[in-house]
Design a protein around this motif. Structure first.
Motif, PDB file in Angstrom:
ATOM      1  N   ARG A 147      83.022  33.504  82.687  1.00 42.77           N
ATOM      2  CA  ARG A 147      81.699  34.551  82.414  1.00 42.77           C
ATOM      3  C   ARG A 147      80.378  33.948  82.356  1.00 42.77           C
ATOM      4  NH1 ARG A 147      85.162  35.799  85.224  1.00 42.77           N
ATOM      5  NH2 ARG A 147      82.712  35.227  86.698  1.00 42.77           N
ATOM      6  N   VAL A 148      80.574  32.230  82.096  1.00 44.87           N
ATOM      7  CA  VAL A 148      78.972  31.662  81.862  1.00 44.87           C
ATOM      8  C   VAL A 148      78.205  31.341  83.123  1.00 44.87           C
ATOM      9  CG1 VAL A 148      78.029  30.478  80.473  1.00 44.87           C
ATOM     10  CG2 VAL A 148      80.185  31.274  79.674  1.00 44.87           C
ATOM     11  N   TRP A 149      76.971  32.129  82.798  1.00 44.81           N
ATOM     12  CA  TRP A 149      76.217  31.443  84.561  1.00 44.81           C
ATOM     13  C   TRP A 149      75.454  30.881  83.522  1.00 44.81           C
ATOM     14  CZ3 TRP A 149      76.734  33.619  89.227  1.00 44.81           C
ATOM     15  CH2 TRP A 149      76.881  34.565  88.849  1.00 44.81           C
ATOM     16  N   ILE A 150      75.019  29.736  84.597  1.00 44.34           N
ATOM     17  CA  ILE A 150      73.872  28.517  84.427  1.00 44.34           C
ATOM     18  C   ILE A 150      73.067  28.748  85.334  1.00 44.34           C
ATOM     19  CG2 ILE A 150      74.076  25.830  84.553  1.00 44.34           C
ATOM     20  CD1 ILE A 150      76.655  25.669  84.044  1.00 44.34           C
ATOM     21  N   ASN A 151      71.867  28.246  84.324  1.00 42.07           N
ATOM     22  CA  ASN A 151      70.383  29.095  85.632  1.00 42.07           C
ATOM     23  C   ASN A 151      70.065  27.594  85.672  1.00 42.07           C
ATOM     24  OD1 ASN A 151      71.572  31.642  85.601  1.00 42.07           O
ATOM     25  ND2 ASN A 151      70.942  32.146  83.859  1.00 42.07           N
ATOM     26  N   ALA A 152      69.260  27.401  86.626  1.00 38.15           N
ATOM     27  CA  ALA A 152      68.472  26.792  87.084  1.00 38.15           C
ATOM     28  C   ALA A 152      67.807  26.765  87.564  1.00 38.15           C
ATOM     29  CB  ALA A 152      69.673  25.164  87.263  1.00 38.15           C
ATOM     30  N   ASN A 153      66.198  25.905  87.535  1.00 41.47           N
ATOM     31  CA  ASN A 153      64.929  26.677  89.210  1.00 41.47           C
ATOM     32  C   ASN A 153      65.039  24.791  89.508  1.00 41.47           C
ATOM     33  OD1 ASN A 153      62.195  25.900  89.701  1.00 41.47           O
ATOM     34  ND2 ASN A 153      62.297  27.716  89.629  1.00 41.47           N
ATOM     35  N   LEU A 154      64.929  24.844  90.575  1.00 38.91           N
ATOM     36  CA  LEU A 154      64.883  23.520  91.935  1.00 38.91           C
ATOM     37  C   LEU A 154      63.944  23.393  92.390  1.00 38.91           C
ATOM     38  CD1 LEU A 154      69.152  23.840  91.852  1.00 38.91           C
ATOM     39  CD2 LEU A 154      68.377  22.946  90.147  1.00 38.91           C
ATOM     40  N   ASN A 155      63.517  21.997  92.757  1.00 44.31           N
ATOM     41  CA  ASN A 155      62.560  22.326  93.515  1.00 44.31           C
ATOM     42  C   ASN A 155      63.732  21.271  95.144  1.00 44.31           C
ATOM     43  OD1 ASN A 155      60.360  22.908  91.818  1.00 44.31           O
ATOM     44  ND2 ASN A 155      59.965  20.776  91.490  1.00 44.31           N
ATOM     45  N   TYR A 156      63.783  22.171  95.553  1.00 50.35           N
ATOM     46  CA  TYR A 156      64.563  22.163  97.312  1.00 50.35           C
ATOM     47  C   TYR A 156      64.645  22.994  97.697  1.00 50.35           C
ATOM     48  CZ  TYR A 156      66.879  17.999  94.663  1.00 50.35           C
ATOM     49  OH  TYR A 156      67.235  17.289  94.069  1.00 50.35           O
ATOM     50  N   ALA A 157      62.874  23.122  97.892  1.00 51.70           N
ATOM     51  CA  ALA A 157      62.730  25.254  98.936  1.00 51.70           C
ATOM     52  C   ALA A 157      62.377  24.789 100.293  1.00 51.70           C
ATOM     53  CB  ALA A 157      61.803  25.828  98.477  1.00 51.70           C
ATOM     54  N   ASN A 158      61.750  22.965 100.219  1.00 51.14           N
ATOM     55  CA  ASN A 158      62.113  21.904 101.249  1.00 51.14           C
ATOM     56  C   ASN A 158      62.704  22.176 102.490  1.00 51.14           C
ATOM     57  OD1 ASN A 158      62.399  20.537  98.970  1.00 51.14           O
ATOM     58  ND2 ASN A 158      62.381  19.262 100.351  1.00 51.14           N
ATOM     59  N   LEU A 159      63.968  22.199 102.003  1.00 47.65           N
ATOM     60  CA  LEU A 159      65.490  22.113 102.495  1.00 47.65           C
ATOM     61  C   LEU A 159      65.878  23.278 103.263  1.00 47.65           C
ATOM     62  CD1 LEU A 159      67.238  20.389  99.785  1.00 47.65           C
ATOM     63  CD2 LEU A 159      66.813  19.003 101.220  1.00 47.65           C
ATOM     64  N   LEU A 160      64.911  24.962 102.627  1.00 45.59           N
ATOM     65  CA  LEU A 160      65.195  25.604 104.127  1.00 45.59           C
ATOM     66  C   LEU A 160      64.673  25.711 105.266  1.00 45.59           C
ATOM     67  CD1 LEU A 160      64.821  27.699 101.587  1.00 45.59           C
ATOM     68  CD2 LEU A 160      66.837  27.507 101.651  1.00 45.59           C
ATOM     69  N   VAL A 161      66.028  26.097 106.401  1.00 41.88           N
ATOM     70  CA  VAL A 161      65.729  26.062 106.938  1.00 41.88           C
ATOM     71  C   VAL A 161      65.541  26.908 108.240  1.00 41.88           C
ATOM     72  CG1 VAL A 161      66.426  23.264 107.978  1.00 41.88           C
ATOM     73  CG2 VAL A 161      67.869  25.404 108.370  1.00 41.88           C
ATOM     74  N   ALA A 162      64.712  27.264 109.423  1.00 50.26           N
ATOM     75  CA  ALA A 162      64.571  28.720 110.013  1.00 50.26           C
ATOM     76  C   ALA A 162      66.327  28.814 110.775  1.00 50.26           C
ATOM     77  CB  ALA A 162      63.777  28.862 110.806  1.00 50.26           C
ATOM     78  N   GLY A 163      66.628  30.271 110.626  1.00 53.65           N
ATOM     79  CA  GLY A 163      67.601  30.591 111.523  1.00 53.65           C
ATOM     80  C   GLY A 163      69.470  30.502 110.187  1.00 53.65           C
ATOM     81  N   ASP A 164      70.164  29.282 110.745  1.00 51.06           N
ATOM     82  CA  ASP A 164      71.289  29.239 109.481  1.00 51.06           C
ATOM     83  C   ASP A 164      70.941  28.369 108.742  1.00 51.06           C
ATOM     84  OD1 ASP A 164      74.097  29.799 109.253  1.00 51.06           O
ATOM     85  OD2 ASP A 164      74.717  28.074 109.916  1.00 51.06           O
ATOM     86  N   ASN A 165      71.438  28.639 107.384  1.00 56.29           N
ATOM     87  CA  ASN A 165      71.250  27.343 106.431  1.00 56.29           C
ATOM     88  C   ASN A 165      72.987  27.581 105.477  1.00 56.29           C
ATOM     89  OD1 ASN A 165      68.198  26.568 105.277  1.00 56.29           O
ATOM     90  ND2 ASN A 165      68.305  28.666 106.561  1.00 56.29           N
ATOM     91  N   VAL A 166      72.670  26.892 104.966  1.00 59.16           N
ATOM     92  CA  VAL A 166      74.189  27.055 104.475  1.00 59.16           C
ATOM     93  C   VAL A 166      74.303  26.163 102.573  1.00 59.16           C
ATOM     94  CG1 VAL A 166      75.302  24.326 105.094  1.00 59.16           C
ATOM     95  CG2 VAL A 166      76.843  26.558 105.117  1.00 59.16           C
TER      96      VAL A 166
END
Length: 868
Positions: A147-166
């Motif tokens: 039940r322990v959530w590990i939280n992280a802030n990541l500089n990877y927004a540039n990997l997102l694409v229009a449409g389908d992502n996985v």
């Protein structure tokens, strides 16, 4: 897409009370593969066959995971004592077109025991797993409870694409008989708020375009021209792999796919009321594949990925991909707007005549003068001297005057310094300061004090330089090739902050490639200034040009027809204030490309290895360096240059023209003045040489005699030099500030270079270099917080009573210094300083080799025995 405010700890830690888009929520449906197979790496890609995968709702796992969630159970094989080590999970989500403007991603993860997370095929996070792993790799430790959530802030927004992502997650067990497994993941994206203002040109709007390959000269940018022959389409406009869901987006390129038109023209009209609204500036958002020039009412206002001068046959400097990357800039061109009809005009240039695609989209906003200016960069510190300091910052929306309040406390009791000029690029010089003293400061205007950012005012300070000639210790932080805007860049920064604590370095030297790919204004803001705000506001920066800071303009290769030096229109030249006039000591260079300065008992030299290096040793930088070295009186001399003279990493110094030019043309000059240390980047590895002298050719020309000391330099006698005219230089490549850790297949086949004492190609990090009275202490600090290399250069502060300059004792590769009362030992090599006479009782000495530059005399007619 549902936009929500997430009130859990990660947002308090990283984003304040920011607006986020929830991309993957709790209790969502995932695909999983639980057959114990080896999926390699291809399983993380966007499009794979998932027909054999199971489906379940998070939390997913087995054992003592929550039993109130349907479909949570996954399998582990038939043997409870030998369960599958790795289980695979995938989750698809869809983004609009264009992709919303995100600054970073918030990841919340539950994984029992270890996990590796991928976004669209690229690894973005690793939890409780070694740096390298496969499907048989066990997690190093157990993870309980689930039940322990590990939280992280990541500089990877540039990997997102229009449409389908996985998003893909592989979960590893700690032991093959583990009783349980669990996986749950939430993903949110931090939204970059659009600037407040009036929308003048919006998305999906109708534009006119001309796609016939003609030469339109300059008249086509005017408000009133005949557009009857022009086509009409809705943005995004282009051909190739631009979005196909927008009507009218297709434009032509001619009849030959191998010889397409280089330049295509676009125009958009918009109307303003009379009188014109009061705008202080314009906000431009642009997509251009590959390069573009933008005009407002016939005047150029912005140039992207294009040389300073161009016509319809000019190719863009580099390829631009993907076409979803918005470039956002604030422009001081609101004065060009007129009442009634206005026109924005864009010419888009291809990088090659056989380019597969072209794209153009543009948004334009007017920023009302009533908007309160916001800080988009800084504050940051430049040119810290013993009695002066430069404070800089950048604002948006409204040009204002500038003010810095300062003092020995946060009461800022010293009279504030102001500049009445209205600007968005603010620079204030404080003078009359006391050496080696800590001052607190606050930036603002003559009417408004900006809050101290990003945290408390106690951290907004600077310390003036040490007095000239002091022997007090100080530390320099340095690294190269860091401006990627990725997680590794953040990891290297955090390791530095953790290691130094309150004892930060006295200044930071950037070894070039400070903002990828093209050193643009937006890239400097997002990948440099906005990554290091807590460091920049109290640590002065010494910048150096790399090839990416020149947008890889041309190629520094033999036979180039491009003019040298390369243009000074890049953001580096706008963003930094450096001592071009010798303000900090050293000879004035009159250019930001190369310069020098003094700090304490050290002379520092900055060279430009991309835009200025040529084979001609009469070039201006060489002549300036010659005069600067001749005038230097400091005990230590250190040189910074982007292109490394020795490397077998991601760049080969035997083949790279810029690297060869530095080695062949400038190293003889540097070594003739006994420069102690040369630091470089460019090659995305860490390499550190022996103490060298005289190696100016390719790797296989390195002779044993060129290694003045062939030890590791981290145990006595270290790298020892004579204080009068000691020989030997240590060369360091530290191109791993964010773009490093290259796998072996990205390294030259003859790695490592024979000149290197230490070579790493599998890590990221930075260097801390401390200058003590008689010693340089250098450390490689990895992104994990470990010290992975260290060495010392020792130079005695006493003055030798004899004029014998140096002695290499024992074999040729073990160095020691003869001076301050010491004598040579049997089998030593002796060098006598030119122009001097030495009187020596040599009855008992057997000298291996002697270099006589002056005169050698023997006491009592004794004879010196020479070994052959």
């Amino acid at each position: 897409m549902k936009r929500i405010i997430l009130f859990f700890s990660i947002l308090y830690s990283y984003c304040g009370f920011g607006t986020v888009d929830s991309l993957i929520t709790n209790h969502s449906s995932w695909r999983f593969l639980d057959n114990g197979s080896n999926q390699g790496t291809a399983w993380t890609a966007l499009s794979i066959n998932e027909s054999a995968w199971g489906t379940g709702t998070t939390i997913l796992g087995y054992g003592d995971v929550d039993t109130d969630l349907s479909g949570h159970q996954v399998g582990y094989g038939g043997n409870p004592s030998n369960k599958y080590i790795t289980t695979y999970f995938r989750k698809h989500f869809t983004l609009s077109n264009p992709v919303p403007s995100y600054s970073s991603l918030n990841l919340s993860l539950i994984s029992d025991d270890g996990a590796v997370v991928y976004l669209n095929g690229t690894e973005i996070y690793r939890q409780n797993m070694p740096a390298s792993s496969n499907y048989l790799t066990l997690a190093p430790a157990t993870s309980d409870p689930e039940r322990v959530w590990i939280n992280a802030n990541l500089n990877y927004a540039n990997l997102l694409v229009a449409g389908d992502n996985v998003i893909a997650v592989e979960v590893h067990q700690n032991a093959v008989n583990s009783s349980d497994l669990a996986m749950n993941l939430l993903l949110a994206a931090n939204v970059i708020p659009p600037p407040a203002g009036d929308s003048l040109v919006t998305n999906h709007s109708s534009w006119r375009f001309l796609d016939n390959g003609s030469n339109q000269g300059t008249a086509w940018t005017a408000i009133s021209i005949n557009e009857s022959a022009w086509g009409t389409g809705t943005t995004i406009l282009g051909y190739g792999d631009v979005d196909t869901d927008l009507p009218g987006h297709q434009i032509g390129y001619g009849g030959d796919p191998s010889n397409k038109y280089i330049t295509t023209y676009f125009r958009k009209h918009f109307t303003l009321s009379n009188p014109i609204p009061s705008y202080s500036s314009l906000n431009l958002s642009l997509i251009s594949d590959d390069g573009a020039v933008v005009y407002l009412n016939g005047t150029e206002i912005y140039r992207q990925n294009m040389p300073a001068s161009s016509d319809y046959t000019t190719l863009a400097l580099t390829a631009s991909d993907p076409e979803r990357a918005w470039i956002d800039v604030t422009l001081n061109h609101a004065n060009l707007l007129v009442a009634g009809d206005n026109v924005i005009a864009v010419e888009v240039h291809q990088n090659t005549v056989n380019s597969s695609d072209i794209a153009m989209n543009l948004l334009l906003k007017g920023i009302p003068s009533s908007n309160i200016p916001i800080i988009t960069r800084g504050p940051y510190l430049q040119m810290i001297n013993t009695t002066s300091a430069v404070v800089r910052w950048q604002t948006a929306y409204q040009a204002t005057n500038s003010k810095v309040s300062y003092g020995l406390t946060t009461s800022y009791t010293s009279p504030p310094v102001t500049n009445a000029a209205l600007t968005t690029e603010h620079s204030i010089t404080l003078t009359g300061l006391t050496p080696n003293t800590k001052y607190f400061y606050q930036i603002g205007t003559t009417t408004v004090n900006f809050p101290n950012v990003p945290v408390s005012g106690l951290e907004t300070y600077f310390k003036t330089a040490l007095p000239a000639g002091t022997t007090a210790d100080f530390t320099v932080w340095t690294m190269g090739d860091f401006g990627r805007g990725n997680q590794k860049q953040l990891d290297v920064k955090q390791a530095y902050l953790n290691y130094t604590g309150a004892n930060k370095a006295d200044f930071w030297v950037m070894l070039g490639d400070n903002a990828y790919e093209n050193g643009s204004a937006s890239e400097y803001t997002t990948k440099n200034f906005n990554v290091y705000p807590e460091i920049l506001k109290n640590t002065p920066v010494v910048p150096i040009l790399g090839n990416h800071d020149y947008a890889n303009y041309g190629d520094s290769m033999p036979g180039t027809t491009l003019p040298l030096p390369y243009p000074d229109t890049y953001e580096y030249f706008n963003a930094y204030t450096v001592p071009t006039n010798g303000e900090l000591g050293g000879v004035a260079s009159s250019t930001k490309r190369y310069y020098s300065y003094n700090y304490g008992n050290v002379h520092f030299i900055v060279l430009d290895s991309y835009g200025v290096v040529t084979n001609n040793t009469t070039n201006p930088m060489y002549l300036w360096l010659q005069s600067d070295l001749a005038a230097n009186t400091k005990k230590w001399t250190v040189c910074f240059v982007h292109h490394a003279p020795y490397s077998k990493g991601t760049h080969d110094s035997d083949d790279s023209f810029g690297m060869k030019a530095i080695r062949e043309n400038f190293l003889p000059l540097l070594e003739s003045y006994s420069v102690d240390l040369v630091l470089s980047g460019h090659s995305h590895v860490y390499e550190r040489s022996f103490l060298l002298k005289g190696h100016y050719g390719v790797e296989n020309t390195l002779l044993p005699s060129m290694k003045i000391n062939s030890t590791q330099g981290n145990t006595p006698p270290y790298y020892t030099k004579n204080s009068v005219n000691g020989i030997g230089t240590v060369y360091v490549v530290c191109g791993i500030g964010g773009d490093g850790g290259t796998p072996p297949n990205g390294i030259n086949s003859s790695w490592p270079h024979n000149a290197m004492a230490v070579s790493y190609n599998d890590r990221w990090g930075s260097m801390l270099i401390t200058f003590e009275s008689d010693t340089i202490v250098a450390k490689l600090l990895s992104s994990t917080g470990s010290i992975d290399d260290s060495f010392k250069i020792v130079k005695s502060s006493c003055v030798p009573t004899s004029t014998i300059e140096s002695v290499t004792s024992g074999d040729w590769n073990t160095a020691s210094t003869w001076g301050c009362g010491t004598i040579p030992t049997t089998g030593s090599m002796v060098t006598i300083k030119a122009g001097h006479t030495v009187t020596l009782n040599a009855n008992t000495y057997e000298i291996k080799k002697i270099y006589i530059l002056g005169t050698l005399k023997y006491l009592n007619n004794s004879q010196l025995k020479l070994q052959h």
